[in-house]
Motif scaffolding. Structure first.
Motif, short mmCIF file in Angstrom:
data_model
loop_
_atom_site.label_atom_id
_atom_site.label_comp_id
_atom_site.label_asym_id
_atom_site.label_seq_id
_atom_site.Cartn_x
_atom_site.Cartn_y
_atom_site.Cartn_z
N ALA A 191 -60.44 -15.88 -91.67
CA ALA A 191 -59.99 -15.72 -93.06
C ALA A 191 -60.93 -14.81 -93.84
N CYS A 192 -62.23 -14.94 -93.63
CA CYS A 192 -63.20 -14.11 -94.38
C CYS A 192 -63.12 -12.65 -93.96
N PHE A 193 -63.03 -12.38 -92.67
CA PHE A 193 -62.92 -10.99 -92.22
C PHE A 193 -61.61 -10.37 -92.67
N PHE A 194 -60.56 -11.17 -92.74
CA PHE A 194 -59.28 -10.67 -93.26
C PHE A 194 -59.41 -10.27 -94.73
N GLN A 195 -60.08 -11.10 -95.53
CA GLN A 195 -60.31 -10.77 -96.93
C GLN A 195 -61.23 -9.56 -97.08
N THR A 196 -62.19 -9.41 -96.18
CA THR A 196 -63.04 -8.22 -96.18
C THR A 196 -62.21 -6.96 -96.03
N THR A 197 -61.30 -6.98 -95.07
CA THR A 197 -60.42 -5.81 -94.87
C THR A 197 -59.59 -5.54 -96.11
N ARG A 198 -59.06 -6.57 -96.73
CA ARG A 198 -58.22 -6.39 -97.92
C ARG A 198 -58.99 -5.73 -99.06
N HIS A 199 -60.21 -6.18 -99.32
CA HIS A 199 -60.99 -5.62 -100.43
C HIS A 199 -61.45 -4.19 -100.13
N PHE A 200 -61.83 -3.93 -98.89
CA PHE A 200 -62.25 -2.56 -98.55
C PHE A 200 -61.08 -1.58 -98.59
N VAL A 201 -59.89 -2.04 -98.21
CA VAL A 201 -58.71 -1.18 -98.31
C VAL A 201 -58.43 -0.84 -99.77
N HIS A 202 -58.53 -1.84 -100.64
CA HIS A 202 -58.33 -1.58 -102.07
C HIS A 202 -59.38 -0.62 -102.61
N ALA A 203 -60.64 -0.78 -102.20
CA ALA A 203 -61.70 0.14 -102.63
C ALA A 203 -61.43 1.55 -102.15
N SER A 204 -60.90 1.69 -100.93
CA SER A 204 -60.56 3.01 -100.41
C SER A 204 -59.47 3.67 -101.24
N PHE A 205 -58.48 2.89 -101.66
CA PHE A 205 -57.43 3.43 -102.52
C PHE A 205 -58.01 3.92 -103.85
N LEU A 206 -58.91 3.13 -104.43
CA LEU A 206 -59.47 3.50 -105.73
C LEU A 206 -60.34 4.75 -105.64
N ILE A 207 -61.14 4.84 -104.58
CA ILE A 207 -62.02 5.99 -104.45
C ILE A 207 -61.24 7.28 -104.19
N SER A 208 -60.17 7.19 -103.41
CA SER A 208 -59.39 8.39 -103.07
C SER A 208 -58.28 8.69 -104.05
N MET A 209 -58.22 7.98 -105.19
CA MET A 209 -57.16 8.21 -106.16
C MET A 209 -57.41 9.52 -106.91
N VAL A 241 -64.81 7.72 -98.10
CA VAL A 241 -63.64 7.12 -97.45
C VAL A 241 -63.94 6.83 -95.98
N SER A 242 -64.73 7.71 -95.33
CA SER A 242 -65.07 7.48 -93.92
C SER A 242 -65.95 6.25 -93.76
N VAL A 243 -66.89 6.07 -94.69
CA VAL A 243 -67.76 4.89 -94.62
C VAL A 243 -66.95 3.61 -94.77
N ILE A 244 -66.05 3.59 -95.74
CA ILE A 244 -65.23 2.39 -95.95
C ILE A 244 -64.29 2.17 -94.76
N SER A 245 -63.77 3.25 -94.19
CA SER A 245 -62.89 3.10 -93.03
C SER A 245 -63.62 2.50 -91.84
N SER A 246 -64.89 2.88 -91.65
CA SER A 246 -65.67 2.28 -90.55
C SER A 246 -65.88 0.79 -90.78
N ASN A 247 -66.10 0.40 -92.03
CA ASN A 247 -66.24 -1.03 -92.35
C ASN A 247 -64.93 -1.77 -92.12
N ILE A 248 -63.81 -1.13 -92.46
CA ILE A 248 -62.50 -1.75 -92.23
C ILE A 248 -62.26 -1.95 -90.74
N SER A 249 -62.64 -0.95 -89.93
CA SER A 249 -62.46 -1.06 -88.48
C SER A 249 -63.29 -2.21 -87.90
#
Length: 250
Positions: free
Chosen positions: A133-151, A67-75
């Motif tokens: 637009a691409c960086f916005f979509q990057t954030t969206r997909h990484f947020v979804h991946a963070s939800f799935l990993i921490s479920m 989750v920390s790795v994905i959060s750094s990518n989101i930031s």
């Protein structure tokens, strides 16, 4: 005759520079689709898929680093999204203003007609909007991946998380490439010759960066012994919590 040469340098050098950049990226896409192990993109995606598969095999309490790795990518994606939006706003305000004489002096060796100047800024604005637009979509997909990993208490398919991580990485890549194109177009503001030279140099640099000569590492999944050790540690932790609760109760 000299004025004709200066004006038509934009018609000759700028399309050749852009075709050189587009042609290289089409070649890179072909290599990635046919021989992904020869590209740095395929090498990174291979490691990311293995990382996701490994992380989903451990207990939910041990997925904090993931989750920390994905959060750094989101930031990072959020920061680049903000930068792209700010630059797009500044360029849009500059285009809307009537004072665009800063880069139309005689020291610009190329066309300085108002139509060419507007094309320069609109092209630059388009690159920053694509990057936003691409960086916005990057954030969206990484947020979804963070939800799935921490479920918790859920059997999440590995392919679902891998798809989100790879999609986010691909949008990140397209956003970065848009900034590369924006760099070329930014130099076009100073004339077609700097833009063409930048295109040639950038393709040479990217060719060295994008190729991969390291063999893909074949990751092994967690074996039965490792899974049993994880189950033993989990049982020991639960037993310790029960003993602590019983001691507090007594």
């Amino acid at each position: 005759m000299e004025a004709w040469k200066k004006d038509y340098l934009d018609v000759l050098l700028v399309p050749f520079g852009l075709l050189f950049m587009f042609g290289y990226h089409l070649f890179l896409l072909y290599r990635y689709l046919k021989c992904p192990h020869t590209t740095d993109i395929g090498y990174e995606n291979h490691n990311k898929r293995a990382w996701v598969a490994r992380m989903l095999q451990v207990d939910i309490k041990e997925r904090g680093p993931a989750v920390s790795v994905i959060s750094s990518n989101i930031s990072a994606a959020t920061a680049l999204t903000s930068i792209s939006l700010v630059l797009s706003s500044l360029i849009g305000a500059w285009i809307g203003s009537t004072k665009m004489n800063l880069f139309t002096g005689g020291y610009i060796y190329g066309s300085i007609s108002p139509s060419i100047v507007y094309i320069k800024y609109i092209s630059l604005l388009s690159c920053f909007l694509v990057a936003f637009a691409c960086f916005f979509q990057t954030t969206r997909h990484f947020v979804h991946a963070s939800f799935l990993i921490s479920m918790p208490n859920s059997d999440v398919p590995v392919s679902c998380v891998q798809r989100e991580v790879i999609k986010g990485s691909n949008f990140w890549l397209i956003g970065i490439r848009s900034l590369y194109f924006a760099t070329n177009l930014l130099l076009w503001v100073f004339g077609p010759i700097p833009m063409f030279i930048c295109s040639v140099i950038m393709v040479g640099v990217l060719f060295n960066f994008d190729r991969n000569t390291t063999p893909l590492h074949q990751y092994k999944p967690i074996g039965r012994n490792e899974l049993s050790n994880i189950d033993v540690k989990k049982a020991a932790a639960i037993k310790a919590d029960e003993n602590l609760l019983e001691a507090q109760t007594n």
